[in-house]
Design an enzyme around this catalytic site. Structure first.
Site, PDB file in Angstrom:
ATOM      1  N   SER A 150      28.405  42.034  39.909  1.00 19.75           N
ATOM      2  CA  SER A 150      29.928  41.329  39.001  1.00 19.75           C
ATOM      3  C   SER A 150      30.083  42.469  38.499  1.00 19.75           C
ATOM      4  O   SER A 150      29.631  43.719  38.076  1.00 19.75           O
ATOM      5  CB  SER A 150      29.005  40.720  38.167  1.00 19.75           C
ATOM      6  OG  SER A 150      30.435  40.426  37.569  1.00 19.75           O
ATOM      7  N   ASP A 297      38.120  34.529  41.317  1.00 20.58           N
ATOM      8  CA  ASP A 297      38.692  33.138  40.029  1.00 20.58           C
ATOM      9  C   ASP A 297      39.680  31.932  40.471  1.00 20.58           C
ATOM     10  O   ASP A 297      40.212  30.821  40.153  1.00 20.58           O
ATOM     11  CB  ASP A 297      38.657  34.056  38.821  1.00 20.58           C
ATOM     12  CG  ASP A 297      37.501  34.278  37.780  1.00 20.58           C
ATOM     13  OD1 ASP A 297      36.973  33.676  37.874  1.00 20.58           O
ATOM     14  OD2 ASP A 297      37.932  35.360  37.684  1.00 20.58           O
ATOM     15  N   LYS A 324      28.614  32.058  37.287  1.00 16.36           N
ATOM     16  CA  LYS A 324      29.919  31.618  36.626  1.00 16.36           C
ATOM     17  C   LYS A 324      29.007  30.593  35.505  1.00 16.36           C
ATOM     18  O   LYS A 324      28.016  30.240  35.211  1.00 16.36           O
ATOM     19  CB  LYS A 324      31.030  31.160  37.451  1.00 16.36           C
ATOM     20  CG  LYS A 324      31.350  32.557  37.831  1.00 16.36           C
ATOM     21  CD  LYS A 324      31.851  33.841  37.504  1.00 16.36           C
ATOM     22  CE  LYS A 324      32.773  34.241  37.801  1.00 16.36           C
ATOM     23  NZ  LYS A 324      33.599  35.669  37.361  1.00 16.36           N
ATOM     24  N   ARG A 371      37.801  26.283  34.663  1.00 16.36           N
ATOM     25  CA  ARG A 371      38.379  26.259  35.527  1.00 16.36           C
ATOM     26  C   ARG A 371      38.123  25.594  36.472  1.00 16.36           C
ATOM     27  O   ARG A 371      39.124  25.251  37.300  1.00 16.36           O
ATOM     28  CB  ARG A 371      37.868  27.884  36.766  1.00 16.36           C
ATOM     29  CG  ARG A 371      38.729  28.858  35.756  1.00 16.36           C
ATOM     30  CD  ARG A 371      38.209  30.153  36.951  1.00 16.36           C
ATOM     31  NE  ARG A 371      38.680  31.646  36.289  1.00 16.36           N
ATOM     32  CZ  ARG A 371      39.924  31.756  35.570  1.00 16.36           C
ATOM     33  NH1 ARG A 371      40.889  31.128  35.660  1.00 16.36           N
ATOM     34  NH2 ARG A 371      39.915  32.305  34.343  1.00 16.36           N
TER      35      ARG A 371
END
Length: 414
Positions: A150, A297, A324, A371
């Site tokens: 990441s 994302d 995530k 999200r």
């Protein structure tokens, strides 16, 4: 809070929405401001993540030597603060978070900081928060990481680098992922006057005891803009939405939206500090393929857009989505399947078959992931849906539901 989104039509006349500052830029700059207090910031993100970051940094001014800091679901804050508190001499903190945060790995960053001499231990399970950090002066200046980790681990190290007496030389082994987020961090360091270099797989950040006073305006969040790209794509020709405040030479990888959404008939026009999104034509493609290493994302938004348009998609470069707020690939598969999609996932990809199936009045689980809630909302332009635990949007976009109502979405609480 569960919300019912009735099948809606948005006003084709131009709507204007101001989107809060980028969470990615805000959290980087908040940490730099904590290291260099003469930096002034404007358009700070109003997200839960940035609130958590500010709250945690405020602990550094308290006189007590040991503090427990709960950053809830804020993954960026967990990574950045681990590095920050590692260099706060004579301070000891325990960083903890939500039950999901305790399942999100932190070992790669902890081991990298230990290479530099940091003192960090695990309070419960090895490799995962909560972690105890005893701040100290770090003398060493060289560290090696796998290049496909990441980018937040990498950025955490880069952000504290100018405060290390000898700066930092970071070597990345293998193929680098999420390059735009690394470049964003380096660009922000450059903006406050820190010297950096990024040659092949080696990043160097020079020591800077002080930086010149500066006022920085944070660009609005491109990830948040993605949901309005999806709304325009799923609307009729001629639909327009204006968003502020955005730059044509953005540091954010998710600005790739301007090119990707051309495939769905959405044109982007830059107007001073705003962008105008306009639906100019209907998508003529039956399937699209995108490599999203640099902008993972927006994968959820793109997947839902494709399903709503009845076209197939194959998205790759998504391995970071497994760790995530939830396993986003599995979550997408489950929720899209409930709506009638045929979905398959691997460790780093998602594929949706071309289909015109679209079930109505389906409840979408959000998995404590902002999200998931926002990516599925545009489908209300095609069918009625229910978004469970809709308040989760406060993590990055607190005004999201109100903004949707203002452009014509019919939303009610159930």
């Amino acid at each position: 809070m569960n919300l019912v989104l009735q099948q809606s039509n948005i006003d084709k006349t131009q709507s204007s929405i101001k989107i809060t500052g980028s969470k990615s830029e805000t959290n980087r700059l908040l940490l730099l401001q904590a290291l260099y207090p003469n930096i002034k910031l404007e358009n700070i993100s109003k997200s839960d993540d940035s609130d958590a970051m500010q709250m945690a940094l405020a602990f550094n001014h308290q006189s007590s030597t040991i503090n427990q800091i709960d950053i809830h679901h804020a993954g960026t804050a967990m990574r950045f603060l681990t590095a920050f508190f590692a260099i706060q001499e004579n301070k000891e903190v325990v960083l903890t978070g939500s039950s999901r945060m305790k399942e999100r790995p932190i070992q790669i960053l902890v081991e990298a900081l230990k290479q530099l001499g940091a003192e960090i231990t695990y309070e419960e399970n090895d490799g995962y928060p909560p972690i105890r950090i005893k701040g100290k002066k770090l003398i060493k200046n060289r560290v090696t990481l796998a290049a496909n980790v990441s980018s937040q681990y990498i950025s955490a190290l880069l952000l504290i680098a100018p405060k290390l007496d000898n700066g930092l030389e970071l070597t990345l082994q293998g193929e680098i992922t999420s390059v735009p987020y690394i470049k964003m961090t380096l660009a922000l360091l450059n903006e406050i006057g820190v010297e950096t270099s990024f040659k092949k797989n080696t990043i160097t950040v020079c020591h800077a005891e002080l930086v010149s006073a500066s006022k920085l305006t944070i660009e609005s969040d491109w990830s948040s803009a993605s949901y309005f790209y999806s709304i325009v794509a799923l609307s009729g020709i001629g639909t327009e939405i204006k968003l502020s405040s955005y730059k044509e030479n953005s540091l954010q990888g998710d600005s790739a939206l301007t090119e990707i959404y051309k495939d769905f008939g959405v044109e982007t026009t830059f107007q001073e500090n705003s962008i105008l999104l306009r639906k100019t034509n209907n998508c003529q493609l039956s399937i699209v393929n995108y490599q999203l290493n640099n902008s993972p994302d927006i994968a959820q938004t793109i997947a839902v857009t494709c399903f709503g348009l009845g076209i197939g998609c194959h998205l790759t470069g998504l391995h970071t989505l497994k760790i995530k707020e939830t396993d986003r690939l599995e979550a997408l598969k489950i929720e899209l399947s409930k709506l009638g999609a045929i979905v398959s996932v691997t460790n780093d990809s998602l594929t949706i078959e071309k289909s015109n199936n679209l079930n109505s009045n389906i409840s979408i689980a959000t998995y404590q992931d902002h999200r998931m809630a926002m990516a599925f909302a545009p489908l209300a332009l095609k069918t009625s849906i229910i978004i469970n635990e809709a308040e989760v949007v406060s993590k990055s976009f607190p005004s999201f539901w109100e903004d949707l109502k203002n452009i014509g979405f019919q939303i009610s609480e159930v």
